[in-house]
Write a protein that holds these residues in place. Structure first.
Motif, PDB file in Angstrom:
ATOM      1  N   ARG A 136       6.741  -9.701  -6.444  1.00 11.98           N
ATOM      2  CA  ARG A 136       6.797 -10.862  -6.141  1.00 11.98           C
ATOM      3  C   ARG A 136       6.303 -10.277  -4.705  1.00 11.98           C
ATOM      4  N   GLY A 137       5.836  -8.750  -5.121  1.00 11.25           N
ATOM      5  CA  GLY A 137       4.715  -8.126  -4.013  1.00 11.25           C
ATOM      6  C   GLY A 137       5.384  -7.524  -2.996  1.00 11.25           C
ATOM      7  N   PHE A 138       6.756  -7.758  -2.529  1.00 16.59           N
ATOM      8  CA  PHE A 138       7.294  -6.596  -2.116  1.00 16.59           C
ATOM      9  C   PHE A 138       7.107  -5.489  -1.225  1.00 16.59           C
ATOM     10  N   PRO A 139       6.626  -3.952  -2.686  1.00 12.92           N
ATOM     11  CA  PRO A 139       6.247  -2.792  -1.888  1.00 12.92           C
ATOM     12  C   PRO A 139       4.551  -3.084  -1.989  1.00 12.92           C
ATOM     13  N   VAL A 140       4.522  -2.948  -0.406  1.00 14.04           N
ATOM     14  CA  VAL A 140       2.241  -2.990   0.106  1.00 14.04           C
ATOM     15  C   VAL A 140       2.075  -1.270  -0.356  1.00 14.04           C
ATOM     16  N   PRO A 141       1.190  -1.239  -0.386  1.00 13.94           N
ATOM     17  CA  PRO A 141       0.288  -0.285   0.309  1.00 13.94           C
ATOM     18  C   PRO A 141      -0.166  -0.055   1.056  1.00 13.94           C
ATOM     19  N   VAL A 142      -0.001   0.650   2.260  1.00 12.09           N
ATOM     20  CA  VAL A 142      -0.603   0.800   3.619  1.00 12.09           C
ATOM     21  C   VAL A 142      -0.841   2.330   3.970  1.00 12.09           C
ATOM     22  N   HIS A 143      -2.530   1.558   4.766  1.00 11.73           N
ATOM     23  CA  HIS A 143      -3.594   2.609   4.539  1.00 11.73           C
ATOM     24  C   HIS A 143      -2.751   4.065   5.848  1.00 11.73           C
ATOM     25  N   HIS A 144      -2.748   4.934   6.050  1.00 11.56           N
ATOM     26  CA  HIS A 144      -2.881   5.812   7.180  1.00 11.56           C
ATOM     27  C   HIS A 144      -3.867   6.723   7.667  1.00 11.56           C
ATOM     28  N   ASP A 145      -4.292   6.098   8.594  1.00  9.53           N
ATOM     29  CA  ASP A 145      -5.572   6.825   9.374  1.00  9.53           C
ATOM     30  C   ASP A 145      -5.213   8.385   9.326  1.00  9.53           C
ATOM     31  N   GLU A 146      -4.107   8.493   9.977  1.00  5.10           N
ATOM     32  CA  GLU A 146      -3.540   9.788  10.681  1.00  5.10           C
ATOM     33  C   GLU A 146      -3.463  10.828   9.158  1.00  5.10           C
ATOM     34  N   ILE A 147      -2.887  10.617   7.726  1.00  4.71           N
ATOM     35  CA  ILE A 147      -2.967  11.383   6.633  1.00  4.71           C
ATOM     36  C   ILE A 147      -3.907  11.376   6.273  1.00  4.71           C
ATOM     37  N   GLY A 148      -4.933  10.029   6.455  1.00  2.07           N
ATOM     38  CA  GLY A 148      -5.922   9.679   5.455  1.00  2.07           C
ATOM     39  C   GLY A 148      -6.042   8.933   3.624  1.00  2.07           C
ATOM     40  N   ARG A 149      -4.667   8.563   3.787  1.00  9.34           N
ATOM     41  CA  ARG A 149      -4.469   8.169   2.656  1.00  9.34           C
ATOM     42  C   ARG A 149      -3.770   6.666   2.923  1.00  9.34           C
ATOM     43  N   ALA A 150      -3.189   5.921   1.532  1.00  9.43           N
ATOM     44  CA  ALA A 150      -2.148   4.910   1.256  1.00  9.43           C
ATOM     45  C   ALA A 150      -0.969   5.210   1.907  1.00  9.43           C
ATOM     46  N   ALA A 151       0.053   4.890   2.158  1.00  9.23           N
ATOM     47  CA  ALA A 151       1.726   5.110   1.733  1.00  9.23           C
ATOM     48  C   ALA A 151       2.231   3.815   1.181  1.00  9.23           C
ATOM     49  N   THR A 152       2.622   3.361   0.406  1.00  8.74           N
ATOM     50  CA  THR A 152       3.429   2.601   0.059  1.00  8.74           C
ATOM     51  C   THR A 152       4.967   1.978   0.729  1.00  8.74           C
ATOM     52  N   HIS A 153       5.274   1.238   1.626  1.00  9.05           N
ATOM     53  CA  HIS A 153       5.854   0.646   2.023  1.00  9.05           C
ATOM     54  C   HIS A 153       6.948  -0.998   1.608  1.00  9.05           C
ATOM     55  N   LEU A 154       7.627  -0.780   2.132  1.00 15.77           N
ATOM     56  CA  LEU A 154       8.464  -2.754   2.406  1.00 15.77           C
ATOM     57  C   LEU A 154       8.130  -3.057   2.472  1.00 15.77           C
ATOM     58  N   GLY A 155       7.834  -4.613   2.062  1.00 18.63           N
ATOM     59  CA  GLY A 155       6.902  -5.087   3.229  1.00 18.63           C
ATOM     60  C   GLY A 155       7.822  -6.797   3.225  1.00 18.63           C
ATOM     61  N   LEU A 156       7.267  -7.489   3.274  1.00 21.26           N
ATOM     62  CA  LEU A 156       8.055  -8.748   3.266  1.00 21.26           C
ATOM     63  C   LEU A 156       9.164  -9.420   3.346  1.00 21.26           C
ATOM     64  N   PRO A 157      10.247  -9.622   4.114  1.00 21.65           N
ATOM     65  CA  PRO A 157      11.591  -9.642   3.145  1.00 21.65           C
ATOM     66  C   PRO A 157      11.531 -11.026   1.997  1.00 21.65           C
ATOM     67  N   PHE A 158      10.661 -11.996   2.193  1.00 23.70           N
ATOM     68  CA  PHE A 158      10.233 -13.134   1.338  1.00 23.70           C
ATOM     69  C   PHE A 158       9.044 -14.000   1.715  1.00 23.70           C
ATOM     70  N   VAL A 159       8.916 -14.122   0.627  1.00 22.73           N
ATOM     71  CA  VAL A 159       6.698 -14.646   0.682  1.00 22.73           C
ATOM     72  C   VAL A 159       7.094 -16.580   2.072  1.00 22.73           C
ATOM     73  N   CYS A 160       6.094 -16.375   2.453  1.00 23.07           N
ATOM     74  CA  CYS A 160       5.743 -17.730   2.858  1.00 23.07           C
ATOM     75  C   CYS A 160       4.499 -17.985   2.891  1.00 23.07           C
ATOM     76  N   ARG A 161       4.426 -19.023   2.171  1.00 19.84           N
ATOM     77  CA  ARG A 161       2.252 -19.379   1.941  1.00 19.84           C
ATOM     78  C   ARG A 161       2.207 -20.390   3.569  1.00 19.84           C
ATOM     79  N   ALA A 162       2.717 -20.770   4.008  1.00 14.41           N
ATOM     80  CA  ALA A 162       2.732 -21.516   5.065  1.00 14.41           C
ATOM     81  C   ALA A 162       2.398 -20.848   6.589  1.00 14.41           C
ATOM     82  N   ALA A 163       3.214 -19.629   6.606  1.00 11.28           N
ATOM     83  CA  ALA A 163       3.084 -18.821   7.314  1.00 11.28           C
ATOM     84  C   ALA A 163       3.029 -17.636   7.045  1.00 11.28           C
ATOM     85  N   PRO A 164       1.537 -17.436   6.301  1.00 11.43           N
ATOM     86  CA  PRO A 164       1.669 -16.051   5.783  1.00 11.43           C
ATOM     87  C   PRO A 164       1.299 -14.609   6.756  1.00 11.43           C
TER      88      PRO A 164
END
Length: 167
Positions: A136-164
């Protein structure tokens, strides 16, 4: 005008209720969620017990059958209607009964199939590896400039296509 008590993993209330955290057969803890309330949910739970060949082993199956026959129970009836309270409590205990006989993931998937909100008590590392949450796409990679790479973060608690939204 009365003081409510906080209950772990549940609502606060002036009345203490049975815990919703239960050990599964594999020793992991599950959150049994909200017990069935609608006739459809009671029927679905009975179907789950039948599928597992456990209906006759669960001593309060007749209360689940009553839940179907009376069209479910309303939360407003709990504590004021003896029959509704017994049916509701049998639903909660049926979830604990099933958790005791299934491993945590089997319990989680079975409850979801029945339309019941239940889950496994996970650490953050386990959440990002769980196939259900990954799908369902809950874990998302987020790029961090300060460490020069992406780290996995917990994403949005629910998916709402009408209000992405996003992280």
């Amino acid at each position: 005008r009365r003081e409510v008590q906080r209950m772990t993993g549940r609502h606060a209330s002036v009345h203490l209720s049975t815990t919703s955290i239960a050990p599964a057969a594999d020793g992991r803890n599950v959150h049994t969620g909200v017990p069935p309330r609608s006739a459809k949910e009671f029927a679905s739970m009975l179907g789950w017990l039948d599928e597992l060949g456990l209906r006759d082993e669960y001593p309060e199956s007749f209360f689940l059958e009553m839940g179907v026959a009376r069209g479910g129970v309303q939360m407003s009836e709990i504590r004021t209607d003896v029959e509704a309270t017994a049916i509701f409590n049998a639903g909660r205990e049926a979830l604990r009964f099933l958790a005791d006989r299934l491993d945590a993931y089997e319990f989680f998937v079975g409850a979801q199939r029945c339309g019941l909100a239940a889950g496994i008590v996970y650490s953050p590392e386990e959440v990002v590896a769980d196939p259900h949450f990954v799908a369902r796409g809950f874990p998302v990679p987020v790029h961090h400039d300060e460490i020069g790479r992406a780290a996995t973060h917990l994403g949005l608690p629910f998916v709402c296509r009408a209000a992405p939204g996003g992280v």
